[in-house]
Design a protein around this motif. Structure first.
Motif: not given
Length: 124
Positions: A1-7, A43-47
């Motif tokens: 599952m792709p991880i997206i960081l929303l800032v 820390d989390q290394q999102p995709h």
């Protein structure tokens, strides 16, 4: 599952985007300012990162510069999200290290197309 960081500092935008991305099968991490975004990315290394450019504490321009300067996060694609739709804004976003650019208000289908393109392109 792709991880997206929303800032994104706007709660309504954060809520709407995170719910729609989650429904599309993405795991969404959230940060409310650029400093928090940089820390979570390390820390989390999102995709992929969706970066609002007008942020408190550390703006999206500087947060992107920092992320692209760090070996641990420089490979993560960043899409700039900005209400600034002036002629030179896209170029400015690319120059600080963003991989793509989208304007607010968000056209979700257009943004999704850009996300998919970056998630499926081979990383250098």
């Amino acid at each position: 599952m792709p991880i997206i960081l929303l800032v994104e500092d706007n709660e309504m935008n954060r809520d709407m985007l995170s719910r729609r991305l989650t429904r599309r099968g993405h795991e969404v991490l959230m940060a409310v300012d650029g400093k928090q975004g940089v820390a979570i990315a390390q820390d989390q290394q999102p995709h992929l990162i969706l970066m609002d450019m007008s942020l408190p504490v550390l703006d999206g321009w500087e947060a992107t510069r920092q992320l692209k300067a760090m070996p641990k996060t420089q490979h993560i694609p960043i899409i700039a999200l900005t209400a600034h739709a002036m002629a030179g804004d896209r170029q400015k976003c690319i120059e600080v290290g963003c991989d793509d650019y989208d304007t607010k208000p968000i056209d979700f289908n257009r943004l999704l197309t850009k996300i998919q393109a970056l998630l499926t392109s081979p990383t250098p």
